[in-house]
Scaffold this motif. Sequence first.
Motif, PDB file in Angstrom:
ATOM      1  N   GLU A 159      38.635  32.137  33.322  1.00  0.00           N
ATOM      2  CA  GLU A 159      37.523  31.287  33.046  1.00  0.00           C
ATOM      3  C   GLU A 159      36.062  31.882  33.134  1.00  0.00           C
ATOM      4  OE1 GLU A 159      36.750  26.957  35.287  1.00  0.00           O
ATOM      5  OE2 GLU A 159      37.929  28.343  36.190  1.00  0.00           O
ATOM      6  N   ILE A 160      35.396  31.238  31.993  1.00  0.00           N
ATOM      7  CA  ILE A 160      34.291  31.691  32.070  1.00  0.00           C
ATOM      8  C   ILE A 160      33.339  31.413  33.237  1.00  0.00           C
ATOM      9  CG2 ILE A 160      31.694  31.418  30.702  1.00  0.00           C
ATOM     10  CD1 ILE A 160      33.974  32.566  28.985  1.00  0.00           C
ATOM     11  N   GLY A 161      32.631  32.551  33.811  1.00  0.00           N
ATOM     12  CA  GLY A 161      31.889  32.478  34.995  1.00  0.00           C
ATOM     13  C   GLY A 161      32.822  32.682  36.337  1.00  0.00           C
ATOM     14  N   ASN A 162      34.218  32.683  36.466  1.00  0.00           N
ATOM     15  CA  ASN A 162      34.982  33.181  37.309  1.00  0.00           C
ATOM     16  C   ASN A 162      35.374  34.497  37.459  1.00  0.00           C
ATOM     17  OD1 ASN A 162      36.993  32.944  39.396  1.00  0.00           O
ATOM     18  ND2 ASN A 162      37.713  31.079  38.484  1.00  0.00           N
ATOM     19  N   PRO A 163      35.024  35.188  38.731  1.00  0.00           N
ATOM     20  CA  PRO A 163      35.430  36.468  38.485  1.00  0.00           C
ATOM     21  C   PRO A 163      36.893  36.771  39.077  1.00  0.00           C
ATOM     22  CG  PRO A 163      34.578  35.693  40.936  1.00  0.00           C
ATOM     23  CD  PRO A 163      34.460  34.357  39.711  1.00  0.00           C
ATOM     24  N   LYS A 164      37.761  35.778  39.004  1.00  0.00           N
ATOM     25  CA  LYS A 164      38.977  36.097  39.140  1.00  0.00           C
ATOM     26  C   LYS A 164      39.797  35.736  38.135  1.00  0.00           C
ATOM     27  CE  LYS A 164      38.778  35.371  44.295  1.00  0.00           C
ATOM     28  NZ  LYS A 164      39.260  34.678  45.133  1.00  0.00           N
ATOM     29  N   LEU A 165      41.176  36.311  37.836  1.00  0.00           N
ATOM     30  CA  LEU A 165      41.967  35.984  36.765  1.00  0.00           C
ATOM     31  C   LEU A 165      43.373  35.720  37.409  1.00  0.00           C
ATOM     32  CD1 LEU A 165      43.770  38.423  36.201  1.00  0.00           C
ATOM     33  CD2 LEU A 165      41.993  39.131  34.572  1.00  0.00           C
ATOM     34  N   ILE A 166      44.130  35.046  36.648  1.00  0.00           N
ATOM     35  CA  ILE A 166      45.547  34.922  37.131  1.00  0.00           C
ATOM     36  C   ILE A 166      46.704  35.593  36.233  1.00  0.00           C
ATOM     37  CG2 ILE A 166      47.615  33.371  37.411  1.00  0.00           C
ATOM     38  CD1 ILE A 166      45.274  30.910  37.885  1.00  0.00           C
ATOM     39  N   PHE A 167      47.073  36.480  36.787  1.00  0.00           N
ATOM     40  CA  PHE A 167      48.330  37.513  35.986  1.00  0.00           C
ATOM     41  C   PHE A 167      49.557  37.097  36.368  1.00  0.00           C
ATOM     42  CE2 PHE A 167      50.517  41.644  35.527  1.00  0.00           C
ATOM     43  CZ  PHE A 167      50.751  41.546  34.284  1.00  0.00           C
ATOM     44  N   ASN A 168      50.325  36.650  35.448  1.00  0.00           N
ATOM     45  CA  ASN A 168      51.829  36.177  35.742  1.00  0.00           C
ATOM     46  C   ASN A 168      52.113  35.509  36.917  1.00  0.00           C
ATOM     47  OD1 ASN A 168      52.538  37.639  33.343  1.00  0.00           O
ATOM     48  ND2 ASN A 168      53.793  39.299  34.187  1.00  0.00           N
ATOM     49  N   GLY A 169      51.154  34.444  37.060  1.00  0.00           N
ATOM     50  CA  GLY A 169      50.966  33.744  38.162  1.00  0.00           C
ATOM     51  C   GLY A 169      50.386  33.985  39.521  1.00  0.00           C
ATOM     52  N   LYS A 170      49.979  35.311  39.659  1.00  0.00           N
ATOM     53  CA  LYS A 170      49.089  35.682  41.001  1.00  0.00           C
ATOM     54  C   LYS A 170      47.603  36.023  40.583  1.00  0.00           C
ATOM     55  CE  LYS A 170      53.391  38.382  42.472  1.00  0.00           C
ATOM     56  NZ  LYS A 170      53.645  39.656  42.761  1.00  0.00           N
ATOM     57  N   THR A 171      46.934  35.573  41.704  1.00  0.00           N
ATOM     58  CA  THR A 171      45.355  35.710  41.260  1.00  0.00           C
ATOM     59  C   THR A 171      44.800  37.007  41.741  1.00  0.00           C
ATOM     60  OG1 THR A 171      45.295  33.235  41.687  1.00  0.00           O
ATOM     61  CG2 THR A 171      43.317  34.491  41.997  1.00  0.00           C
ATOM     62  N   GLU A 172      44.005  37.679  40.975  1.00  0.00           N
ATOM     63  CA  GLU A 172      43.382  38.793  41.186  1.00  0.00           C
ATOM     64  C   GLU A 172      42.006  38.903  40.683  1.00  0.00           C
ATOM     65  OE1 GLU A 172      45.596  42.282  40.033  1.00  0.00           O
ATOM     66  OE2 GLU A 172      47.621  41.105  39.816  1.00  0.00           O
ATOM     67  N   GLU A 173      41.205  39.872  41.276  1.00  0.00           N
ATOM     68  CA  GLU A 173      39.878  40.082  41.128  1.00  0.00           C
ATOM     69  C   GLU A 173      39.887  40.771  39.704  1.00  0.00           C
ATOM     70  OE1 GLU A 173      37.017  39.299  42.589  1.00  0.00           O
ATOM     71  OE2 GLU A 173      37.505  38.812  44.454  1.00  0.00           O
ATOM     72  N   ILE A 174      38.959  40.376  38.586  1.00  0.00           N
ATOM     73  CA  ILE A 174      38.642  41.011  37.453  1.00  0.00           C
ATOM     74  C   ILE A 174      37.973  42.395  37.547  1.00  0.00           C
ATOM     75  CG2 ILE A 174      37.468  41.008  35.158  1.00  0.00           C
ATOM     76  CD1 ILE A 174      37.790  37.822  35.358  1.00  0.00           C
ATOM     77  N   ASP A 175      36.948  42.501  38.474  1.00  0.00           N
ATOM     78  CA  ASP A 175      36.213  43.582  38.919  1.00  0.00           C
ATOM     79  C   ASP A 175      35.896  43.542  40.413  1.00  0.00           C
ATOM     80  OD1 ASP A 175      34.488  45.739  38.727  1.00  0.00           O
ATOM     81  OD2 ASP A 175      32.951  44.638  37.807  1.00  0.00           O
TER      82      ASP A 175
END
Length: 342
Positions: free
Chosen positions: A46-62
Amino acid sequence: MRKRICVVLLFMFAFCLLMNSTFAAEPANENKLVPEDGEYGFFILEIGNPKLIFNGKTEEIDPEFKTAPVLIEGTTLLPIRIIIEKLGGTLKWDEAESIIDIKYKSKRIILQIGNKKAVVDNEEKMLDVEAVILNNITMIPLRFVAESLGCKVYWHGDNKISISTNALKDTFSSDRFSTEDLSIYDAVLKKQIRLGMAKEEIDKLFGIQPEKNIFGKYNYEGLVVYYRDGKAAGLMVSSENNLSTRFSTVRNVNLLTPKMYVQQKYGASVEKDSEDSDQYATYVFWKEDQSLTETLVKLESSSLSKDPVRNRYYISFLFNENKQKTVSYLLIGDFEFAMFSK
């Protein structure tokens, strides 16, 4: 006598050669489920969100700098290393030349900060927006890199982006159907969930025993199963439960598949001449009772009688109202369940 025998033997040998060449001409994997090489990956950002969801799990992008994706001139840029490495690829940074070198499977992409020219597998490509450095962080155009690596990228209109690897190779012919079509493929488990499977078997496959909801259905991490007499009679995947492409038909149709591709893989639906054809696509199949083959016969029309019809099966899709008419709901079930669900 010997001459006649030789002639017969030669004829039989020639016939065998002809038959072998005929069968060899058919693709070895046609109408067989063949998973893609490597691990399945599905990301939601999501634009502006430092987290992503990978295969159902939330993680920090950086994790170190909490960097979030940004939108520049209609292009999403972000520190892409986490996505490349989750997919099993590599990313190398040449600080002296400001060059990013990405490798994934047989693919290679080379980009340079401030340069709108990129190299993909030794072929020069032009970027809409070049890679840049923002606040000392290298930001790379997401769609260009992901699609160049063979992934699918979807913009959801609410500042959300999803990226998906292909789960299955495109091996199914659009003019032939079989009982393989009466199943859902799970790209994470790399297994098929079929109509007729026992509840105990599906529980074991997922490693969970979900609670039954008020409609008598069970939710397996986004795949909803309806049982009759302890066996799967209906399989459903809905965007209400997830945005993932984890679950698909054996023809690689999932929640984000455009209607055009559905038509390519399944042909004309029973709604083809109705006002509902923009919203729905229903396919009706019949299997001959006591048949020794696994072939399904596609029915061009159906009376949709309320009386149960033995060996009749339905595959149905509901489409979003977006430009590509992507799938928002899919159902595979026997006649009784399909009628109950309409």
